[in-house]
Design an enzyme around this catalytic site. Structure first.
Site, short mmCIF file in Angstrom:
data_model
loop_
_atom_site.label_atom_id
_atom_site.label_comp_id
_atom_site.label_asym_id
_atom_site.label_seq_id
_atom_site.Cartn_x
_atom_site.Cartn_y
_atom_site.Cartn_z
N TYR A 156 0.84 -1.21 0.00
CA TYR A 156 0.00 0.00 0.00
C TYR A 156 0.87 1.26 0.00
O TYR A 156 0.68 2.18 -0.79
CB TYR A 156 -0.93 -0.02 1.21
CG TYR A 156 -1.85 1.18 1.32
CD1 TYR A 156 -2.97 1.28 0.50
CD2 TYR A 156 -1.60 2.20 2.24
CE1 TYR A 156 -3.83 2.38 0.59
CE2 TYR A 156 -2.45 3.29 2.34
CZ TYR A 156 -3.56 3.37 1.52
OH TYR A 156 -4.41 4.47 1.61
N1 NAP Z 1 -9.86 6.46 4.91
C1 NAP Z 1 -8.61 6.73 5.20
O1 NAP Z 1 -8.19 6.76 6.36
C2 NAP Z 1 -7.63 7.03 4.08
C3 NAP Z 1 -6.39 7.53 4.43
C4 NAP Z 1 -5.47 7.83 3.44
C5 NAP Z 1 -5.80 7.63 2.12
N2 NAP Z 1 -7.01 7.12 1.79
C6 NAP Z 1 -7.27 6.90 0.35
O2 NAP Z 1 -8.51 7.49 0.01
C7 NAP Z 1 -9.05 6.84 -1.13
C8 NAP Z 1 -10.51 6.54 -0.84
O3 NAP Z 1 -10.59 5.62 0.23
P1 NAP Z 1 -11.76 5.68 1.31
O4 NAP Z 1 -11.14 5.91 2.62
O5 NAP Z 1 -12.84 6.54 0.83
O6 NAP Z 1 -12.15 4.11 1.31
P2 NAP Z 1 -13.47 3.32 0.95
O7 NAP Z 1 -14.62 3.88 1.71
O8 NAP Z 1 -13.10 1.89 1.11
O9 NAP Z 1 -13.67 3.66 -0.60
C9 NAP Z 1 -12.87 3.09 -1.60
C10 NAP Z 1 -13.52 3.36 -2.93
O10 NAP Z 1 -12.69 2.82 -3.95
C11 NAP Z 1 -13.49 2.09 -4.85
N3 NAP Z 1 -12.72 1.06 -5.52
C12 NAP Z 1 -11.79 0.24 -4.99
N4 NAP Z 1 -11.29 -0.57 -5.94
C13 NAP Z 1 -11.93 -0.25 -7.10
C14 NAP Z 1 -11.86 -0.73 -8.43
N5 NAP Z 1 -11.02 -1.72 -8.79
N6 NAP Z 1 -12.66 -0.18 -9.37
C15 NAP Z 1 -13.53 0.82 -9.02
N7 NAP Z 1 -13.63 1.33 -7.79
C16 NAP Z 1 -12.85 0.78 -6.83
C17 NAP Z 1 -14.60 1.52 -3.97
O11 NAP Z 1 -15.72 1.24 -4.77
P3 NAP Z 1 -16.51 -0.16 -4.83
O12 NAP Z 1 -16.40 -0.79 -3.49
O13 NAP Z 1 -17.89 0.25 -5.20
O14 NAP Z 1 -15.81 -0.89 -5.91
C18 NAP Z 1 -14.88 2.71 -3.06
O15 NAP Z 1 -15.76 3.61 -3.69
C19 NAP Z 1 -8.20 5.60 -1.36
O16 NAP Z 1 -7.32 5.84 -2.44
C20 NAP Z 1 -7.43 5.45 -0.06
O17 NAP Z 1 -6.19 4.82 -0.26
C21 NAP Z 1 -7.94 6.80 2.74
#
Ligand code: NAP
Length: 251
Positions: A156
């Site tokens: 990651y």
């Molecule tokens: N939450 C945190 O603490 C945090 C911290 C740092 C960075 N981030 C980054 O923020 C971004 C969003 O994450 P989040 O926290 O909002 O997590 P989340 O709630 O798990 O959302 C992840 C999103 O990515 C989509 N996704 C994953 N794989 C996919 C694929 N192959 N094709 C299409 N869509 C896909 C999922 O859609 P489906 O399930 O509908 O496919 C979902 O909409 C990510 O890049 C993550 O690394 C998050």
């Protein structure tokens, strides 16, 4: 910050940061295309967008599959005739280390979604972004900056460090065409990510690691994305904006 007449494509819009971003752009008057794979969640976010702005174009697609990525751009441009902003929020966190023997398959899966798909979507969007003098916002993570102390997090962290480097390269290549490319780098944000990645801890585990003793809400990150995508940020490209409650200060 009005985005009326602008077309904004958000991946990972079925959940968390991408969902909040899509809703915020809809509130600001944009025509929004939302991408994810979970139809139930996409429908819910589509309804939220419509409540606050216009009904979005809903695209059920896997960003890591080339034909589906092509279709995402094709459908967006066919529907709205242009593309102004690409927000790459789709991302996964899977666990695999060197000594547990899982790092290679996990690396492939994580890199395909968190990096290769973004490079592909940026390439497919580029002709339209050049035409609109648009911009790209990529969602990275504090994992890009930290030494991965938990070995299972190596893939990651590698994917996010590489994403930040790709962003700088893309920003430089596209600068002469008037296209900006930036990164928002969140710390812990309360989303479905823990559940989706099977992480054993809770948001409280991350909260304790922040200087401000808090976890962000997705809308805080969306506000930063909106700023970077707007005219107010016309001088910003190739930059990384951290919003992490001081997580990097303590880790
Ligand atoms: N939450 C945190 O603490 C945090 C911290 C740092 C960075 N981030 C980054 O923020 C971004 C969003 O994450 P989040 O926290 O909002 O997590 P989340 O709630 O798990 O959302 C992840 C999103 O990515 C989509 N996704 C994953 N794989 C996919 C694929 N192959 N094709 C299409 N869509 C896909 C999922 O859609 P489906 O399930 O509908 O496919 C979902 O909409 C990510 O890049 C993550 O690394 C998050």
């Amino acid at each position: 910050m009005s985005f009326s007449n602008k077309v904004v494509l958000v991946t990972g819009a079925s959940s968390g940061i991408g969902a909040a971003t899509a809703i915020l752009f809809a509130k600001e008057g944009a025509n929004v295309a939302i991408v994810g794979r979970n139809q139930t969640k996409l429908t819910k976010i589509s309804e939220e967008c419509e409540k606050h702005g216009k009904m979005p174009l809903v695209i059920n697609a896997d960003v890591s599959k080339d034909e589906e990525a092509e279709n995402i751009i094709k459908q967006t441009v066919e529907k709205y005739g242009r593309l102004d902003v690409l927000v790459n929020s789709a991302g996964i966190s899977k666990f695999g280390s060197i000594l547990d023997g899982k790092i290679v398959p996990v690396y492939d899966e994580v890199m395909n979604t968190n990096l290769r798909a973004i490079i592909n979507l940026t390439t497919l969007s580029a002709p339209y972004l050049v035409e609109s003098k648009g911009n790209v916002v990529n969602i990275s993570s504090t994992g890009a900056e930290l030494v991965p102390k938990v070995p299972q997090f190596i893939p990651y962290c590698v994917s996010k460090a590489a994403l930040e480097h790709f962003t700088r390269g893309a920003a430089l290549e596209l600068s002469s065409s008037g296209v900006r490319v930036n990164v928002v780098r969140p710390g812990p944000v309360r989303t479905d990510m823990i559940e989706n990645s099977g992480f054993p801890g809770t948001w409280d585990t991350f909260k304790a690691g922040t200087a401000l003793d808090r976890v962000s809400e997705p809308m805080e990150i969306a506000e930063l994305v909106l700023f970077l995508a707007s005219e107010k940020a016309k001088g910003i490209t190739g930059s990384v904006f951290t919003s992490d409650n001081g997580y990097l200060l303590k880790n």
